[in-house]
Design an enzyme around this catalytic site. Structure first.
Site, PDB file in Angstrom:
ATOM      1  N   ASP A  44    -123.201  44.463 -54.541  1.00 36.51           N
ATOM      2  CA  ASP A  44    -122.892  43.600 -55.446  1.00 36.51           C
ATOM      3  C   ASP A  44    -123.292  43.828 -56.904  1.00 36.51           C
ATOM      4  O   ASP A  44    -123.816  45.128 -57.171  1.00 36.51           O
ATOM      5  CB  ASP A  44    -123.912  42.182 -55.257  1.00 36.51           C
ATOM      6  N   LYS A  66    -119.421  40.157 -57.674  1.00 33.02           N
ATOM      7  CA  LYS A  66    -118.558  38.932 -58.079  1.00 33.02           C
ATOM      8  C   LYS A  66    -119.217  38.635 -59.418  1.00 33.02           C
ATOM      9  O   LYS A  66    -120.473  39.046 -59.514  1.00 33.02           O
ATOM     10  CB  LYS A  66    -119.172  37.840 -56.937  1.00 33.02           C
ATOM     11  N   MET A 179    -129.126  31.203 -61.945  1.00 35.99           N
ATOM     12  CA  MET A 179    -127.702  30.887 -62.455  1.00 35.99           C
ATOM     13  C   MET A 179    -127.600  29.804 -63.253  1.00 35.99           C
ATOM     14  O   MET A 179    -126.694  28.859 -63.307  1.00 35.99           O
ATOM     15  CB  MET A 179    -126.659  30.880 -61.088  1.00 35.99           C
TER      16      MET A 179
HETATM   17  N1  SAH Z   1    -130.500  36.287 -54.060  1.00 34.70           N
HETATM   18  C1  SAH Z   1    -130.985  36.609 -55.271  1.00 34.70           C
HETATM   19  C2  SAH Z   1    -130.427  35.618 -56.075  1.00 34.70           C
HETATM   20  C3  SAH Z   1    -128.830  35.651 -56.475  1.00 34.70           C
HETATM   21  S1  SAH Z   1    -127.992  34.648 -57.425  1.00 34.70           S
HETATM   22  C4  SAH Z   1    -132.516  36.438 -55.276  1.00 34.70           C
HETATM   23  O1  SAH Z   1    -133.036  35.869 -54.223  1.00 34.70           O
HETATM   24  O2  SAH Z   1    -132.983  36.607 -56.443  1.00 34.70           O
HETATM   25  C5  SAH Z   1    -128.087  35.427 -59.008  1.00 34.70           C
HETATM   26  C6  SAH Z   1    -129.081  34.836 -59.711  1.00 34.70           C
HETATM   27  O3  SAH Z   1    -130.205  35.364 -59.264  1.00 34.70           O
HETATM   28  C7  SAH Z   1    -128.907  35.105 -61.418  1.00 34.70           C
HETATM   29  O4  SAH Z   1    -127.857  34.349 -61.937  1.00 34.70           O
HETATM   30  C8  SAH Z   1    -130.336  34.780 -61.891  1.00 34.70           C
HETATM   31  O5  SAH Z   1    -130.328  33.594 -61.968  1.00 34.70           O
HETATM   32  C9  SAH Z   1    -131.076  35.518 -60.744  1.00 34.70           C
HETATM   33  N2  SAH Z   1    -131.505  36.974 -60.861  1.00 34.70           N
HETATM   34  C10 SAH Z   1    -131.206  37.958 -60.035  1.00 34.70           C
HETATM   35  N3  SAH Z   1    -131.901  39.099 -60.432  1.00 34.70           N
HETATM   36  C11 SAH Z   1    -132.723  38.766 -61.611  1.00 34.70           C
HETATM   37  C12 SAH Z   1    -133.552  39.323 -62.339  1.00 34.70           C
HETATM   38  N4  SAH Z   1    -133.856  40.640 -62.143  1.00 34.70           N
HETATM   39  N5  SAH Z   1    -134.190  38.864 -63.256  1.00 34.70           N
HETATM   40  C13 SAH Z   1    -133.835  37.330 -63.446  1.00 34.70           C
HETATM   41  N6  SAH Z   1    -133.044  36.787 -62.732  1.00 34.70           N
HETATM   42  C14 SAH Z   1    -132.342  37.195 -61.759  1.00 34.70           C
END
Ligand code: SAH
Length: 261
Positions: A44, A66, A179
């Site tokens: 991704d 995406k 998000m």
């Molecule tokens: N599966 C992922 C979440 C995916 S949805 C998890 O468990 O973390 C995508 C969202 O994850 C982003 O919009 C943000 O809110 C968060 N996110 C992902 N990586 C991040 C990071 N390094 N720092 C802060 N937020 C993060």
């Protein structure tokens, strides 16, 4: 690739692998082993370059990224590709940011694999909320203050009602919003309308665990402007907390949401 007794390709398998929040050394050893034995890796947009570097150089890499809300690659096309690759005998790693089981659409990919009779497993990862809390030096739960933590999304499917975050924020709750960067203004309106004070603390961590990590400690009243000024953008976690010490009946505008920062 797996070969049967006749030399033909056997059905492969799929691992949904959690890549963690970005820092390569926050990968699990199991995830690392999967990256090093994959035939093909579907990844991704949020997968960091340093994690991609750990993929076996002989493995094929396919970007199936995406944008938030808007799909460059429709989920169904990803499912079909993943299944077709496994049917051709490959070990397919579907690499997802954080933990595949947290806002990762893992269930849809699992169902597609199950329908096709392809073995599938999930290798859990460190979710963004855990990494962001660690960066802030703050627990997701706190004895006597917050005894439940809620992972919620600020984005919804088109046509669905926007998430009601104020209702989630009951006394004793921490909410980690995923998000949600685009809803900062709406979030402020929602919380103020529900009676939370403008001076209630909010923390935001963007790109947690990566070289571009940013942290912000502000208040509900200043949230959208403070995020803009601090250059905070996607991906970020927004933390809200409502202290436990007041019971629901005692909630007033003065006492609601005054969790220690
Ligand atoms: N599966 C992922 C979440 C995916 S949805 C998890 O468990 O973390 C995508 C969202 O994850 C982003 O919009 C943000 O809110 C968060 N996110 C992902 N990586 C991040 C990071 N390094 N720092 C802060 N937020 C993060």
């Amino acid at each position: 690739m797996n070969f049967g007794p006749e030399g033909g390709a056997e059905t492969g398998r799929i691992s949904l692998v959690g890549a963690g929040p970005g820092a390569a050394d926050l990968l699990t050893i199991r995830a690392l082993r999967a990256l090093q034995s994959a035939d093909v890796v579907l990844y991704d947009r949020l997968i960091s370059p340093e994690v991609l570097e750990l993929i076996d150089p002989r493995a094929e890499r396919l970007f199936v990224g995406k944008e938030v809300g808007a799909c460059a690659w429709p989920q169904q096309a990803i499912n079909q590709l993943m299944v077709a690759l496994a049917q051709s005998g490959k070990y397919v790693v579907r690499l997802k940011s954080g933990d595949p089981n947290v806002f990762g659409r893992a269930d849809e990919e699992r169902v597609a694999a199950d329908h096709a009779g392809i073995p599938i497993e999930v290798i859990p990862g460190i979710t963004a909320a855990s990494a962001a809390a660690a960066s802030l030096g703050q627990s997701l739960t706190s004895r006597g203050v917050s005894d439940r933590v809620i992972f919620a999304t600020g984005t919804c499917r088109e046509g669905d009602a926007p998430p009601d975050i104020a209702t989630l924020l009951q006394p004793g709750s921490s909410v980690a919003l995923y998000m949600a960067t685009k809803m900062a203004g709406a979030l402020r309106e929602q919380l103020l309308a529900a009676g939370f004070p403008a001076q209630m603390a909010v923390e935001v961590v963007a790109s947690a665990s990566t070289p571009s990590e940013r942290q912000l400690r502000t208040t509900v009243g200043c949230l959208p402007e403070a995020m803009k000024d601090a250059g905070i953008s996607h991906p970020a976690i927004i933390f809200l907390r409502a202290a436990k010490e007041v019971s629901g009946a005692e909630l007033t505008t003065e006492t609601r949401g005054l969790a220690p920062v």
